[in-house]
Design an enzyme around this catalytic site. Structure first.
Site, PDB file in Angstrom:
ATOM      1  N   LEU A 157      55.948 -10.354   4.494  1.00 35.87           N
ATOM      2  CA  LEU A 157      56.639 -11.275   5.396  1.00 35.87           C
ATOM      3  C   LEU A 157      57.839 -11.820   4.635  1.00 35.87           C
ATOM      4  O   LEU A 157      57.695 -12.330   3.521  1.00 35.87           O
ATOM      5  CB  LEU A 157      55.690 -12.403   5.805  1.00 35.87           C
ATOM      6  CG  LEU A 157      56.025 -13.241   7.044  1.00 35.87           C
ATOM      7  CD1 LEU A 157      56.209 -12.356   8.275  1.00 35.87           C
ATOM      8  CD2 LEU A 157      54.940 -14.269   7.292  1.00 35.87           C
ATOM      9  N   ASP A 158      59.040 -11.675   5.211  1.00 34.95           N
ATOM     10  CA  ASP A 158      60.263 -12.121   4.540  1.00 34.95           C
ATOM     11  C   ASP A 158      60.173 -13.588   4.130  1.00 34.95           C
ATOM     12  O   ASP A 158      59.552 -14.396   4.834  1.00 34.95           O
ATOM     13  CB  ASP A 158      61.476 -11.951   5.459  1.00 34.95           C
ATOM     14  CG  ASP A 158      61.814 -10.492   5.727  1.00 34.95           C
ATOM     15  OD1 ASP A 158      61.391  -9.637   4.942  1.00 34.95           O
ATOM     16  OD2 ASP A 158      62.511 -10.221   6.726  1.00 34.95           O
ATOM     17  N   PRO A 159      60.827 -13.966   3.008  1.00 33.92           N
ATOM     18  CA  PRO A 159      60.819 -15.376   2.594  1.00 33.92           C
ATOM     19  C   PRO A 159      61.309 -16.330   3.684  1.00 33.92           C
ATOM     20  O   PRO A 159      60.791 -17.438   3.812  1.00 33.92           O
ATOM     21  CB  PRO A 159      61.767 -15.388   1.384  1.00 33.92           C
ATOM     22  CG  PRO A 159      61.656 -14.011   0.811  1.00 33.92           C
ATOM     23  CD  PRO A 159      61.499 -13.106   2.003  1.00 33.92           C
ATOM     24  N   LEU A 160      62.296 -15.909   4.494  1.00 31.43           N
ATOM     25  CA  LEU A 160      62.827 -16.787   5.539  1.00 31.43           C
ATOM     26  C   LEU A 160      61.901 -16.904   6.744  1.00 31.43           C
ATOM     27  O   LEU A 160      62.102 -17.743   7.613  1.00 31.43           O
ATOM     28  CB  LEU A 160      64.201 -16.287   6.004  1.00 31.43           C
ATOM     29  CG  LEU A 160      65.364 -16.493   5.033  1.00 31.43           C
ATOM     30  CD1 LEU A 160      66.663 -16.004   5.660  1.00 31.43           C
ATOM     31  CD2 LEU A 160      65.506 -17.958   4.641  1.00 31.43           C
ATOM     32  N   ALA A 161      60.879 -16.040   6.805  1.00 35.05           N
ATOM     33  CA  ALA A 161      59.920 -16.083   7.913  1.00 35.05           C
ATOM     34  C   ALA A 161      58.722 -16.937   7.531  1.00 35.05           C
ATOM     35  O   ALA A 161      58.398 -17.102   6.354  1.00 35.05           O
ATOM     36  CB  ALA A 161      59.464 -14.673   8.268  1.00 35.05           C
TER      37      ALA A 161
END
Length: 324
Positions: free
Chosen positions: A48-52
């Site tokens: 899961l992307d850091p921004l998500a």
């Protein structure tokens, strides 16, 4: 002969369905959960992307053997697309590459949704973990290279509007297959609408078979985390050190077998279970026992014991779990 080093941590097994906060990377999240549980081993099912934010299933101990099954599960995301800008990363982190003054109406967006439902072809973002000639696309992109990433087919089971807060933003929910890039959805919808777009908020709420009700926050985990033994000024544990009680924390762990809901499950007797522990096949009894299955799992006393296959009514183990 060299002596094998003793494993550090507790031999705990199961799933922690972590509600990852924004700003935390998936690897960082796994390290944090492993430390909180003092676990021997940990891994995650789907980056899961850091921004998500949202669901990051983290496997402890023997549950790491079931990670591929969780990764294959259907995913559900809630996301916001901001119209008017396409960005290099297809999300807020990147630099604007294309702009437009046009803003789509709700009717225009709704009319587009059927084109993005079912099996579709999409090109992953330039900033993605896709490998190109052995290198990650995001590494090449950071070096300024524009790489040709081949399109691939993914399946969108459901895509719907859940909010239209203003002319600049539309909120969606999507149910999709493994390998779907939501950032690519935003980019491609923006292009089709003639206004460009990028992801400005992304939250994963389901990774089948886990649901949002299974998620636990970092605050909830830390609230029941047993503190470390006190140390003196030299950093040595003050003896006698109190035994740490992990029971409240361990109560938040989901059983290892939960990731295998997609497989036929057959309960075994104690005698059958002992044979399987030794790697031997067993004949399955009972009217409901399947005669054939490419993959199945067996349980003993409600606990996962092994994954294998069934041939002519006989279960043959491929992977045995010591916790069973």
């Amino acid at each position: 002969m060299a002596r094998r080093g003793k494993k550090k941590g507790r031999p705990i097994s199961g799933w922690v369905i972590f509600d990852k906060p924004k700003g935390m990377g998936s690897t960082e999240a796994v390290s944090k959960i492993k430390w909180l549980f003092s676990a021997e081993k940990a891994g995650h099912a789907g980056t899961l992307d850091p921004l998500a934010s949202g669901m990051l299933p983290i496997a402890l101990g023997e549950a790491t053997k079931t990670v591929p099954y969780a990764m294959d599960g259907t995913k559900v995301y809630r996301f916001t697309v901001t119209w008017g800008e396409e960005r290099s990363t297809d999300d807020l982190e990147g630099q604007p590459t294309k702009t437009s003054d046009k803003r789509p109406s709700r009717e225009e967006v709704e009319a587009l949704l059927p084109d993005y439902t079912g099996v579709i072809s999409q090109v992953p973002p330039q900033f993605s973990a896709i490998k190109i000639d052995g290198e990650r696309a995001y590494d090449l992109a950071r070096e300024g290279e524009t790489v040709e990433i081949p399109a691939r087919e993914v399946e969108i089971d459901r895509l719907e509007i859940v909010g239209f807060p203003d002319a600049d933003r539309t909120e969606f929910e999507v149910e999709c297959s493994k390998g779907t890039y939501v950032r690519s959805l935003a980019r491609d919808m923006g292009r089709d609408l003639g206004c460009y777009g990028h992801i400005s908020d992304l939250r994963r709420v389901e990774v089948a078979p886990f649901t949002d009700e299974d998620m636990v926050t970092l605050a909830k985990l830390e609230a029941v985390w047993p503190p470390l033994p006190p140390k003196d000024e030299d950093g040595n544990v003050i003896e006698p050190a109190p035994r740490r009680d992990f029971s409240a924390l361990d109560a938040l762990v989901i059983d290892t077998g939960a990731a295998l809901d997609c497989l036929p499950q057959v309960p075994l007797s104690d005698d059958q279970a002992q044979r399987v522990r030794l790697g031997n096949p067993v004949i399955l009894r009972g009217r409901d026992a399947p005669l054939e299955a490419d993959e199945a799992c067996v349980t003993t006393r409600g606990k996962l014991l092994a994954i294998g296959y069934i041939e002519h009514g006989q279960f043959k183990p491929k992977r045995v779990f010591t916790a069973g």
